[in-house]
Design an enzyme around this catalytic site. Sequence first.
Site, mmCIF file in Angstrom:
data_model
loop_
_atom_site.group_PDB
_atom_site.id
_atom_site.type_symbol
_atom_site.label_atom_id
_atom_site.label_comp_id
_atom_site.label_asym_id
_atom_site.label_seq_id
_atom_site.Cartn_x
_atom_site.Cartn_y
_atom_site.Cartn_z
ATOM 1 N N GLU A 224 0.489 4.549 5.721
ATOM 2 C CA GLU A 224 1.366 3.888 6.437
ATOM 3 C C GLU A 224 1.207 3.561 7.796
ATOM 4 O OE1 GLU A 224 5.311 5.819 4.256
ATOM 5 O OE2 GLU A 224 4.723 6.656 6.063
ATOM 6 N N SER B 298 7.707 16.842 4.959
ATOM 7 C CA SER B 298 9.004 16.726 5.722
ATOM 8 C C SER B 298 9.381 17.862 6.462
ATOM 9 C CB SER B 298 9.907 16.075 4.738
ATOM 10 O OG SER B 298 11.284 16.140 5.166
ATOM 11 N N LYS C 117 8.736 16.903 -0.305
ATOM 12 C CA LYS C 117 7.786 15.775 0.157
ATOM 13 C C LYS C 117 6.320 15.616 0.320
ATOM 14 C CE LYS C 117 9.736 12.331 0.848
ATOM 15 N NZ LYS C 117 10.371 11.669 2.090
ATOM 16 N N HIS D 265 4.249 -11.965 -7.790
ATOM 17 C CA HIS D 265 5.507 -11.713 -7.172
ATOM 18 C C HIS D 265 6.124 -10.175 -7.674
ATOM 19 C CE1 HIS D 265 5.936 -16.263 -7.232
ATOM 20 N NE2 HIS D 265 5.202 -16.046 -8.258
#
Length: 459
Positions: free
Chosen positions: A291, A278, A284, A157
């Site tokens: 992704e 970024s 970043k 979970h």
Amino acid sequence: MVEKLWGGRFEASLDKQTEEFGASIKFEQRLAPFDLKGSLAHVKMLGETGIITTEESQKIAEGLKKVEEKLLNGQIEFKMENEDIHMNMESYLHQEIGPLAGKLHTARSRNDQVATDMHLYLKSILEAVLEALKGLRETIVKLAVNQIDTIMPGYTHLQHAQPISFGQHLMAYYQMLTRDFERFEFNVKHTDMNPLGAAALAGTTFPIDRMLTTKLLGFEKAYDNSMDAVSDRDFILEFLSNASLLMMHLSRFCEELLLWSSHEFKFVSLSDAYSTGSSIMPQKKNPDMAELIRGKTGRVYGNLTALLTVMKGLPLAYNKDLQEDKEGMFDSADTIITSLTVMNGMLSTLTVNRVNMEKSTEQDFSNATELADYLAAKGLPFRKAHELVGLLVLDCIKKGIYLQDVNLQDYQMLSPLINEDVYEVLKSRTAVSRRNSLGGTGFESVKKLIEEAKKELQI
């Protein structure tokens, strides 16, 4: 008469928009080498069976090889008016040898021709997929070898559950990818079949030798039913289904890499070679490749759903709907091979923060099961032990401490069965090392799992 290879019974031509709508050449171009391979086998069979003369067979074969040479040299221009890959290749053959090119199509149809092309194409893709999968599995094993004694929290979970070996966690993905490998291996069985000679759907009156073309094309066997041969797309559906399962597994792994590389976790760091920055935030380091693999999973699912939907209402045998079988197959093939390659690169350059991983198991209650098991091993019914530990965890949360911070006096007030040895039991490293049941997270268990994987991979 319309100037098409099939135009004898037509008086009017297709309008331009309709011609473009029906043409498949814009996406079939990658089938060209396979189409030529099928034609070379077919014409050899025509010559050997006496359907055409040996001289005619040889001249057509020479012409096909010249077209093949032009293809390799980038001298082929695919034309929309020729509709598909077969008519494009035949038009170039006609340029090389003239009207004799028309004899190549004796005893075959574009229906069995395109099916043959796709079997040949997918067979080559499956070889590449299996090789890429083997490479990724090897990388996971090599990474796991060095992480057997790296302790991390195991989750259920998405909450800390029990401490585990990071090596075991990695090997869970090895098991998933091994099942994928086995599914693609089985996919080869249904792809390694020859439809050539089925013609349009009913076979042919010519004395063809389908066993000869099967041998020449390197197929394991020929289709037993000509109607099935031209209408079967199960082998593509199997591929798309297997590809969907593979991408699901890669997506799950990427999701964990994304979590683990976040500021909150700091469990791993991805190489700069697989990250981006970024345009506005200088600090970043974005895990874009992970992704993208996660995102591309959706398009592979879509390709499977699309072809299942195409196939569900088709009567036997060939229907133009089947033209929709190719783009999804091509796209999924490109997607999974690239994803496997990128995933391999990400994992082979991954930096593991062992300290942070283990530290995260020392500031939680993932050792609560160890205390319950400790009490159960000393004779207390497990349900009672579970209750007592649950009450103790609640008390610790209120006090802002962990189980290893509870003093022995308080432990013995909880149960006289608890002795000083409990503190060794509560250590996360001890908890992991003791779980050597078959498939467990214990160091010895994980070592055995890795050794078995090495034997499977022959590394």
